[in-house]
Write a protein that holds these residues in place. Structure first.
Motif, mmCIF file in Angstrom:
data_model
loop_
_atom_site.group_PDB
_atom_site.id
_atom_site.type_symbol
_atom_site.label_atom_id
_atom_site.label_comp_id
_atom_site.label_asym_id
_atom_site.label_seq_id
_atom_site.Cartn_x
_atom_site.Cartn_y
_atom_site.Cartn_z
ATOM 1 N N TYR A 155 0.818 -1.212 0.000
ATOM 2 C CA TYR A 155 0.000 0.000 0.000
ATOM 3 C C TYR A 155 0.856 1.268 0.000
ATOM 4 C CZ TYR A 155 -3.697 -3.288 0.987
ATOM 5 O OH TYR A 155 -4.569 -4.350 0.902
ATOM 6 N N TYR A 156 2.164 1.111 -0.130
ATOM 7 C CA TYR A 156 3.022 2.282 -0.275
ATOM 8 C C TYR A 156 2.620 3.054 -1.530
ATOM 9 C CZ TYR A 156 6.556 0.497 3.081
ATOM 10 O OH TYR A 156 7.219 0.063 4.196
ATOM 11 N N PRO A 157 2.785 4.361 -1.516
ATOM 12 C CA PRO A 157 2.496 5.148 -2.725
ATOM 13 C C PRO A 157 3.547 4.877 -3.801
ATOM 14 C CG PRO A 157 3.512 6.529 -1.053
ATOM 15 C CD PRO A 157 3.242 5.214 -0.386
ATOM 16 N N ASP A 158 3.184 5.119 -5.040
ATOM 17 C CA ASP A 158 4.102 4.890 -6.163
ATOM 18 C C ASP A 158 5.379 5.701 -6.045
ATOM 19 O OD1 ASP A 158 2.316 3.125 -7.253
ATOM 20 O OD2 ASP A 158 1.415 4.589 -8.621
ATOM 21 N N ILE A 159 5.334 6.772 -5.285
ATOM 22 C CA ILE A 159 6.489 7.661 -5.166
ATOM 23 C C ILE A 159 7.724 6.936 -4.636
ATOM 24 C CG2 ILE A 159 6.028 8.452 -2.808
ATOM 25 C CD1 ILE A 159 6.759 11.255 -3.691
ATOM 26 N N VAL A 160 7.533 5.826 -3.892
ATOM 27 C CA VAL A 160 8.687 5.131 -3.314
ATOM 28 C C VAL A 160 9.530 4.459 -4.399
ATOM 29 C CG1 VAL A 160 7.477 4.722 -1.145
ATOM 30 C CG2 VAL A 160 7.477 2.950 -2.910
ATOM 31 N N ASN A 161 9.018 4.362 -5.626
ATOM 32 C CA ASN A 161 9.777 3.773 -6.729
ATOM 33 C C ASN A 161 10.573 4.825 -7.504
ATOM 34 O OD1 ASN A 161 8.729 1.107 -6.283
ATOM 35 N ND2 ASN A 161 6.812 1.793 -7.211
ATOM 36 N N SER A 162 10.462 6.088 -7.086
ATOM 37 C CA SER A 162 11.162 7.155 -7.788
ATOM 38 C C SER A 162 12.540 7.382 -7.180
ATOM 39 C CB SER A 162 10.352 8.454 -7.738
ATOM 40 O OG SER A 162 10.344 8.987 -6.421
ATOM 41 N N ASP A 163 13.362 8.117 -7.881
ATOM 42 C CA ASP A 163 14.732 8.382 -7.434
ATOM 43 C C ASP A 163 14.867 9.687 -6.674
ATOM 44 O OD1 ASP A 163 15.665 6.053 -8.674
ATOM 45 O OD2 ASP A 163 15.912 7.084 -10.596
ATOM 46 N N TYR A 181 11.871 3.101 7.900
ATOM 47 C CA TYR A 181 12.941 4.020 7.473
ATOM 48 C C TYR A 181 14.164 3.255 6.980
ATOM 49 C CZ TYR A 181 17.176 6.813 8.420
ATOM 50 O OH TYR A 181 18.400 7.407 8.353
ATOM 51 N N TRP A 182 14.626 2.304 7.768
ATOM 52 C CA TRP A 182 15.817 1.535 7.387
ATOM 53 C C TRP A 182 15.548 0.688 6.145
ATOM 54 C CZ3 TRP A 182 19.914 3.459 9.379
ATOM 55 C CH2 TRP A 182 19.966 3.900 10.712
ATOM 56 N N SER A 183 14.363 0.120 6.050
ATOM 57 C CA SER A 183 14.082 -0.798 4.939
ATOM 58 C C SER A 183 13.911 -0.071 3.607
ATOM 59 C CB SER A 183 12.834 -1.624 5.238
ATOM 60 O OG SER A 183 11.674 -0.813 5.240
ATOM 61 N N LEU A 184 13.298 1.112 3.625
ATOM 62 C CA LEU A 184 13.056 1.837 2.370
ATOM 63 C C LEU A 184 14.343 2.413 1.775
ATOM 64 C CD1 LEU A 184 9.734 3.881 2.771
ATOM 65 C CD2 LEU A 184 10.253 2.128 1.076
ATOM 66 N N GLN A 185 15.240 2.890 2.637
ATOM 67 C CA GLN A 185 16.479 3.526 2.173
ATOM 68 C C GLN A 185 16.183 4.587 1.104
ATOM 69 O OE1 GLN A 185 20.012 0.832 1.862
ATOM 70 N NE2 GLN A 185 18.484 -0.798 2.058
ATOM 71 N N ALA A 186 15.297 5.510 1.470
ATOM 72 C CA ALA A 186 14.880 6.563 0.545
ATOM 73 C C ALA A 186 16.044 7.504 0.236
ATOM 74 C CB ALA A 186 13.718 7.348 1.153
ATOM 75 N N PRO A 187 15.972 8.192 -0.901
ATOM 76 C CA PRO A 187 17.058 9.112 -1.271
ATOM 77 C C PRO A 187 17.200 10.300 -0.328
ATOM 78 C CG PRO A 187 15.224 9.268 -2.816
ATOM 79 C CD PRO A 187 14.956 8.078 -1.964
ATOM 80 N N ASN A 188 16.088 10.754 0.256
ATOM 81 C CA ASN A 188 16.106 11.860 1.221
ATOM 82 C C ASN A 188 15.197 11.479 2.385
ATOM 83 O OD1 ASN A 188 17.531 13.854 -0.646
ATOM 84 N ND2 ASN A 188 15.702 13.353 -1.831
ATOM 85 N N ASN A 189 15.595 11.847 3.592
ATOM 86 C CA ASN A 189 14.837 11.416 4.768
ATOM 87 C C ASN A 189 14.803 12.492 5.840
ATOM 88 O OD1 ASN A 189 14.626 8.188 4.342
ATOM 89 N ND2 ASN A 189 16.626 8.911 3.656
ATOM 90 N N ILE A 190 13.671 12.549 6.526
ATOM 91 C CA ILE A 190 13.530 13.368 7.724
ATOM 92 C C ILE A 190 12.892 12.485 8.781
ATOM 93 C CG2 ILE A 190 12.475 15.405 8.769
ATOM 94 C CD1 ILE A 190 12.351 16.645 5.963
ATOM 95 N N VAL A 191 13.616 12.262 9.888
ATOM 96 C CA VAL A 191 13.074 11.421 10.951
ATOM 97 C C VAL A 191 12.993 12.233 12.236
ATOM 98 C CG1 VAL A 191 13.924 9.296 9.899
ATOM 99 C CG2 VAL A 191 15.334 10.482 11.603
ATOM 100 N N ASN A 192 12.035 11.845 13.079
ATOM 101 C CA ASN A 192 11.775 12.594 14.305
ATOM 102 C C ASN A 192 11.274 11.646 15.381
ATOM 103 O OD1 ASN A 192 11.045 15.232 15.816
ATOM 104 N ND2 ASN A 192 9.107 14.104 15.815
#
Length: 283
Positions: free
Chosen positions: A22-30, A45-56
């Motif tokens: 159910y993740y949005p399609d955006i997670v497949n983008s660079d 957070y650790w599993s996605l390894q997104a190109p940019n991240n903000i955690v709190n």
């Protein structure tokens, strides 16, 4: 899938395979930003390894640990490994029959309680000491629980874990290099980043018995209603929320529920609640 660095009660690592569809399609983008305002153990957070991240996280021990790991990983790992080596040597002596089970447990426990009880000395720890303490105590406490007494002192007993291994990989450090770390109110993080190129993942405290997940911070029904209002106010970002299913959560999120799934919690303290639960995927 990159694993979390530390234990976390209620962590979602084994559930990701269920709700990730159910993740949005955006997670497949660079080029997108992943935001997790209630970080905890950070399994998503650790599993996605997104190109940019903000955690709190409102718990300063979590964010302080991650910031030190980001800024000076070698120093932090070396200090934690000192304790790990001692525990591993004790356990080896137990395995080889040089120490009895009771003797080994007592010796390992001395290391745990030394770090757990350091705030009872009424001295101010340096931020680096706090970072070391968070990891050591979190990994050795019973079931990785975080619980505090009325004085705000961590009071979970030793879990009799025989080893302490800091399983840090270069991928963890690479991801932290692309991450902003905050210790503030979740509402600020969300309102400041409601953009089209953002995926916000929410894993808040649940509406169950244990609502106090950090000293002096109770996330009760009033807070849950506030969170629901913030969730519904998001206009541009993609957002997913995972929460326990009950009459209250089903009612306030009924327009947005995409899926529900059952699971069994591995931890049940003194049989205070059922281990059989259902979670809602809300988007």
């Amino acid at each position: 899938m990159l694993k979390p660095l530390f234990k976390w009660t209620g962590g979602k690592r084994r559930e990701i395979k269920i709700f990730s569809e159910y993740y949005p399609d955006i997670v497949n983008s660079d080029n997108y930003t992943f935001i997790e305002p209630f970080l905890g153990g950070g399994a998503v957070y650790w599993s996605l390894q997104a190109p940019n991240n903000i955690v709190n996280d409102v718990d300063p021990d979590i964010t302080n640990f991650l910031q030190h790991l980001k800024d000076d990983p070698t120093r932090l790992k070396e200090e934690i490994d000192k304790v790990g080596i001692q525990l591993n040597l004790i356990s080896l002596s137990e395995k080889e029959g040089e120490l009895s089970i009771g003797e080994a447990k007592e010796l390992r426990g001395e290391y745990y309680y030394k770090w757990r009880n350091v705030d009872r000395e009424y001295r101010k720890l340096s931020d680096f000491e706090r970072a070391c303490r968070f990891y050591i105590v979190n990994q050795l406490a019973f079931n990785g629980m975080r619980r505090f007494n009325k004085k705000g002192q961590f009071n979970v007993p030793y879990g009799n874990y025989k080893y302490l291994n800091f399983n840090l990989e270069q991928q963890h450090l690479d991801l932290l290099d692309n991450t902003e770390i905050h210790n503030t109110d979740y509402k600020t993080i969300i309102s400041d980043n409601d953009r089209d190129d953002v995926f916000i993942y929410l894993d808040p405290p649940y509406t169950r018995i244990f609502k106090e997940y950090q000293s002096d911070n109770v996330f009760g029904y009033e807070k849950q209603m506030e969170l629901m209002g913030v969730f519904k106010s998001i206009k541009n970002a993609k957002v997913m929320l995972i929460i326990n299913k009950d009459e209250f959560t089903t009612e306030i999120y009924k327009e947005y529920i995409k899926h529900e799934y059952a699971l069994k919690y591995s931890t049940n303290i003194k049989n205070r609640y059922s281990q059989e639960v259902s979670h809602l995927v809300v988007c």
